[in-house]
Write an enzyme that holds these catalytic residues in place. Structure first.
Site, PDB file in Angstrom:
ATOM      1  N   ASP A   1       0.807  -1.206   0.000  1.00 51.67           N
ATOM      2  CA  ASP A   1       0.000   0.000   0.000  1.00 51.67           C
ATOM      3  C   ASP A   1       0.845   1.263   0.000  1.00 51.67           C
ATOM      4  OD1 ASP A   1       0.915  -0.335   2.665  1.00 51.67           O
ATOM      5  OD2 ASP A   1      -1.017  -1.145   3.298  1.00 51.67           O
TER       6      ASP A   1
ATOM      7  N   ASN B   1      -7.756  -3.522  14.473  1.00 48.78           N
ATOM      8  CA  ASN B   1      -9.148  -3.813  14.123  1.00 48.78           C
ATOM      9  C   ASN B   1      -9.260  -4.982  13.147  1.00 48.78           C
ATOM     10  OD1 ASN B   1      -8.223  -2.673  11.757  1.00 48.78           O
ATOM     11  ND2 ASN B   1      -9.826  -1.105  11.599  1.00 48.78           N
TER      12      ASN B   1
ATOM     13  N   HIS C   1      -7.494  -5.344  10.315  1.00 47.06           N
ATOM     14  CA  HIS C   1      -7.206  -5.047   8.909  1.00 47.06           C
ATOM     15  C   HIS C   1      -5.850  -5.614   8.505  1.00 47.06           C
ATOM     16  CE1 HIS C   1      -5.082  -1.219  10.297  1.00 47.06           C
ATOM     17  NE2 HIS C   1      -4.222  -1.684   9.411  1.00 47.06           N
TER      18      HIS C   1
ATOM     19  N   GLU D   1      -9.832  -2.350   5.367  1.00 45.89           N
ATOM     20  CA  GLU D   1     -10.543  -2.138   6.621  1.00 45.89           C
ATOM     21  C   GLU D   1     -11.723  -3.109   6.749  1.00 45.89           C
ATOM     22  OE1 GLU D   1      -9.319  -0.288   8.808  1.00 45.89           O
ATOM     23  OE2 GLU D   1      -8.550   1.614   8.055  1.00 45.89           O
TER      24      GLU D   1
END
Length: 240
Positions: free
Chosen positions: A66, A134, A136, A141
């Site tokens: 990314d 979380n 990810h 996400e």
């Protein structure tokens, strides 16, 4: 999924390096899928030292997960800068063989298509991942479709807060990023995911023992035929 629990971050980095080196030695022309953030820095330090000891990376190709939208190599917060500063500038890799999304691309849709086409040609022999608190992976996400390919994502507040420690102020953290999709990640021949610290324990538990659900993106790794998770004792605390 193979789960390896080690004492601490240093042992996690040691074990991750063992696996990464096996891939490099087995195929000196291979493709390494790489990640950014604080988690892989220990691994990268070991790769740098290994190169100094004689292991060559000159024919290795890399693809990164990314990049922040709006940042390029001129920003010391861009991921292309991070990769050069923490790895590429210290090993004998050809920078022309390193690949990452162009955060400054004028046409985001065309840039995603370009990167997806590249990943079709450069299948990862191994894909390195970190784990978000979380759940990810990359910047995928919760709620990201399992069939997703490279796309632009709006970062959730939890991710922005996690990454704010690397910026002078949370207001400087970009709100969007280019990221490989979950389908791109799952296409890798081998996956290596690392997690360190108690703040990752809930995500680790869900990834291993929870249902496979898009609400916890890392859970999709349960379906990969060759995935290794290395965690320290703090990240493994809920597994006992």
């Amino acid at each position: 999924m193979k789960v390896i629990v080690v004492k601490d971050y240093e042992q996690m980095s040691d074990k991750a390096f063992e696996i990464m080196k096996q891939v490099v030695v087995a195929n000196p022309n291979g493709v390494l899928g790489l990640a950014t953030g604080t988690t892989p820095i220990g691994l990268y330090k070991r790769m740098i030292e290994d190169c100094k000891q004689g292991t060559s990376y000159k024919n290795i190709k890399t693809v990164n997960l990314d990049e922040y939208k709006g940042l390029d190599v001129t920003s010391d917060q861009s991921y292309v800068y991070f990769m050069r500063d923490n790895l590429f500038n210290h090993i004998d890799i050809d920078l022309n063989n390193t690949n990452i999304e162009n955060g400054k691309a004028e046409n985001a849709e065309e840039e995603c298509a370009r990167y997806n086409a590249l990943l079709e040609v450069l299948q990862q022999d191994i894909q390195l991942l970190g784990l978000g608190s979380n759940g990810h992976i990359a910047f995928n996400e919760p709620g990201t479709p399992f069939g997703s390919v490279t796309h632009v994502v709006d970062l959730q507040e939890s991710t922005i807060k996690d990454n704010a420690r690397l910026f002078n102020d949370i207001s400087e953290v970009p709100r969007q990023a280019f990221t490989m999709g979950l389908k791109n990640i799952m296409n890798a021949k081998k996956i290596l995911i690392l997690a360190s610290g108690a703040n990752k324990a809930k995500a680790v538990y869900g990834m291993i023992h929870g249902e496979v659900t898009e609400s916890l993106p890392a859970s999709v790794l349960q379906l990969h035929p060759d995935c290794t998770l290395i965690i320290d004792e703090a990240a493994a605390s809920l597994l006992k």
